[in-house]
Write an enzyme that holds these catalytic residues in place. Sequence first.
Site, PDB file in Angstrom:
ATOM      1  N   GLU A  60       0.818  -1.212   0.000  1.00  0.00           N
ATOM      2  CA  GLU A  60       0.000   0.000   0.000  1.00  0.00           C
ATOM      3  C   GLU A  60       0.852   1.261   0.000  1.00  0.00           C
ATOM      4  O   GLU A  60       0.499   2.269  -0.618  1.00  0.00           O
ATOM      5  CB  GLU A  60      -0.965  -0.002   1.196  1.00  0.00           C
ATOM      6  CG  GLU A  60      -2.074  -1.049   1.085  1.00  0.00           C
ATOM      7  CD  GLU A  60      -1.614  -2.466   1.416  1.00  0.00           C
ATOM      8  OE1 GLU A  60      -0.510  -2.626   1.989  1.00  0.00           O
ATOM      9  OE2 GLU A  60      -2.344  -3.425   1.108  1.00  0.00           O
ATOM     10  N   GLN A  82      -7.537  -1.712  -1.145  1.00  0.00           N
ATOM     11  CA  GLN A  82      -8.586  -2.726  -1.222  1.00  0.00           C
ATOM     12  C   GLN A  82      -9.590  -2.683  -0.058  1.00  0.00           C
ATOM     13  O   GLN A  82     -10.776  -2.872  -0.246  1.00  0.00           O
ATOM     14  CB  GLN A  82      -7.938  -4.097  -1.299  1.00  0.00           C
ATOM     15  CG  GLN A  82      -8.846  -5.168  -1.815  1.00  0.00           C
ATOM     16  CD  GLN A  82      -8.046  -6.373  -2.261  1.00  0.00           C
ATOM     17  OE1 GLN A  82      -7.569  -7.143  -1.440  1.00  0.00           O
ATOM     18  NE2 GLN A  82      -7.860  -6.527  -3.548  1.00  0.00           N
ATOM     19  N   PHE A  83      -9.085  -2.438   1.136  1.00  0.00           N
ATOM     20  CA  PHE A  83      -9.938  -2.214   2.314  1.00  0.00           C
ATOM     21  C   PHE A  83      -9.297  -1.080   3.104  1.00  0.00           C
ATOM     22  O   PHE A  83      -8.064  -1.012   3.182  1.00  0.00           O
ATOM     23  CB  PHE A  83     -10.011  -3.462   3.204  1.00  0.00           C
ATOM     24  CG  PHE A  83     -10.870  -4.560   2.632  1.00  0.00           C
ATOM     25  CD1 PHE A  83     -12.227  -4.641   2.941  1.00  0.00           C
ATOM     26  CD2 PHE A  83     -10.327  -5.513   1.789  1.00  0.00           C
ATOM     27  CE1 PHE A  83     -13.017  -5.656   2.416  1.00  0.00           C
ATOM     28  CE2 PHE A  83     -11.108  -6.522   1.245  1.00  0.00           C
ATOM     29  CZ  PHE A  83     -12.458  -6.599   1.557  1.00  0.00           C
ATOM     30  N   HIS A 129     -11.631  -6.072   7.917  1.00  0.00           N
ATOM     31  CA  HIS A 129     -12.387  -5.661   6.726  1.00  0.00           C
ATOM     32  C   HIS A 129     -13.579  -4.787   7.111  1.00  0.00           C
ATOM     33  O   HIS A 129     -14.581  -4.768   6.405  1.00  0.00           O
ATOM     34  CB  HIS A 129     -12.906  -6.881   5.956  1.00  0.00           C
ATOM     35  CG  HIS A 129     -11.850  -7.865   5.574  1.00  0.00           C
ATOM     36  ND1 HIS A 129     -11.410  -8.837   6.432  1.00  0.00           N
ATOM     37  CD2 HIS A 129     -11.141  -8.005   4.443  1.00  0.00           C
ATOM     38  CE1 HIS A 129     -10.470  -9.562   5.828  1.00  0.00           C
ATOM     39  NE2 HIS A 129     -10.279  -9.064   4.631  1.00  0.00           N
TER      40      HIS A 129
END
Lengths: 338, 408
Positions: A60, A82-83, A129
């Site tokens: 990231e 992505q999350f 998540h």
Amino acid sequence: MPQMNMIDAIRDAMDVKMAEDDNVVVFGEDVGYFGGVFRCTHGLQEKYGTSRVFDSPINESGIVGTAIGMAAYGLRPCVEIQFADYIYPAYDQIVSEAARMRYRSSAEFTSPLVIRTPCGGGIFGGQTHSQSPESLFTHISGVKTVIVSNPYDAKGMLISAIEDDDPVIFFEPKRLYNGPFDGHHDRPAKNWSTHPKGDVPEGHYTVPIGKADVVSEGSDVTILTYGTMVYVAEAVKQETGIDAEIIDLRSLLPLDIDTIVASVKKTGRCMVLHEATLTSGFGAELAAQVQERCFYHLEVPVGRVTGWDTPYPHAQEWDYFPGPARVGAELKAMMESV
Amino acid sequence: MTDYKPLQFHVPEPTGRPGDEPDFTGIEIPAAGSAERPPIDVDDNDIKHLARTMIRVMDKDGNAVGPWAEDIPEDVLMHGLKSMIRTRAFDERMMTLQRQGKTSFYMKCTGEEAIAIAFQQALSKGDMHFPTYRQQGILLAQDYPMVDMINQILSNAKDPLKGRQLPILYSVRDYGFFTVSGNLGTQFVQAVGWAMASAIKGDTKIAAAWIGDGSTAESDFHAALVNASVYQPPVVLNVVNNQWAISSFQGIAGGNSATFAERAHGYGIPSLRVDGNDYLAVYAVSRWAIERARRGFGPTLIEWVTYRVAPHSTSDDPSKYRPKEESSAWPLGDPILRLKNHMIQRGLWSDERQTQAETEFDEEVRAATKEAESHGTMGSGASPKEMFECVFKEMPPHLREQRQKMGV
């Protein structure tokens, strides 16, 4: 007007901007060939090629760090983390680099980039998540922080974000991707096809960053909220009969304080509602600003209903989530306490 | 019962501490001219050994020898030497300014001048450096106005960065000098992104990333290398191994286990290890890697072996952690003296001209300092109003309100 869910609307915003501007590039984990784990970039690589839509290594800091370099070059990267739970390795690049580029270089270099990231719970994602880390970004100077709650705003605000000359953190409550969710997890899921905000115009339009939306007018109490909690607030209003004015903040920074103050002065009560944890959450900032500006109009102290100060649990998801029962009880208490 | 012995925790130690004799016997120095010069489209597997040796051009008598010895134009050599002398004069004067209380902070690059300067001379207009705080030579080699550098250091009324940034963390877009972060390693990966953008746009610009030996331990070093490995962008990844990261010797960054150049091997990135105090080697290897990038053969990692003669910064005292005489015992010598000797040998320079140049640049720095000081020192002249500018392109309401509250 086409009906879209939030995934389609977000994809359409990127599609519109990529068609208009060669400098817009999209990348992140799984966003290329596959089209993203939530399908937000589905079809974009096929349409715009691998040099403008591509997969990133699982790194990231690298996603945001390379985006910063590209933005300095003159591109307009719109990257996906992505999350939101995975954004922390990129925090240094966001806080120390993107947010300060304009300031420390006297605008010789800027960071016009967008970091899209799904946030919030309600999908049994557990602690990795489900998080809502928005206040970690409003607390730093130099990035704009946005949380959308419906397809119409999602498309219009993402276009605004891509066109913005400053970095924007763009939160997408993942539980809202496929429909408005009011916290009644035991009832059938709704989808966007029956919701007016699921009507999304084709082509280019913008929803400005920095303007709140009064989604429901009322006279008894102001509920300041955003993201998934907008629909929880609406359900509570309906179920309790309390005439709440519900404000979807949409943009946390810049904050539309004028809309907030006008409403609280009218209603005399204010509840702050978010899914993120309580302590040092964005609600603390809202409560402080409301009492600074509306103290003599308040009938009762500003109330806060939020996720508990625990990590986001798995099995206890609905105990953690500030759903209609908890919000309703707090709201009633606020109305009865004078 | 078990036959396992108690485990032992390993913390590397440098070869000398204060009071010890300097010991550089562990640094192998191959003969000048002994390293091969591969073609720029070389397969990284074929030059793994170049990450373990040291590319050197100048022999001990000042002759340029071997395959990396290039026919460098005389004006380039002359400008390189003068820029190094000028940079050293600049550093000395700025250090004094800090001691006089006219600026809060300074960092010298003494002993490392050849690296930034020769690399810069090999670069083209439109390329972009992502420098660390010890590459002032990049600006001085381009004759960027010295007085503007000092204005920035003094945070005065003419500071191009309006007093908002720490001294020496310059930003000069037109001179290919990206705004220097104070955070370490973050910009290594940004340079890779910038180079990716050049390739995405189909341009021919390249990026130069800079990092120190200590900061190669940062996660962003890996982020840069993995992205460079995957996307093959036109970037030169420079690791300046000056042996010390404040008080931590290069072994604390893992330098005892493998050379910093060898780190590129796991990523399939060609890498070279170079005598960073040998101006001729720095120039030749820089040109090689830059040409490689611009011709589309992808990234190169270069470890420049040098020594940080100066303290880390004006806030540092190396006598507390390393042998006092270590810098004078450094086996690769002084980059200025070495190039000077080479040029004298070739009849291009003399001791008299050296002395003359030193005096001339000292005077230039004094005059520039005087001019800069007339615009204020130590933050005087920087407007409080500027504090609120450039946080965003357009000032949002909350900042406007805070500025009004402050009354500026």
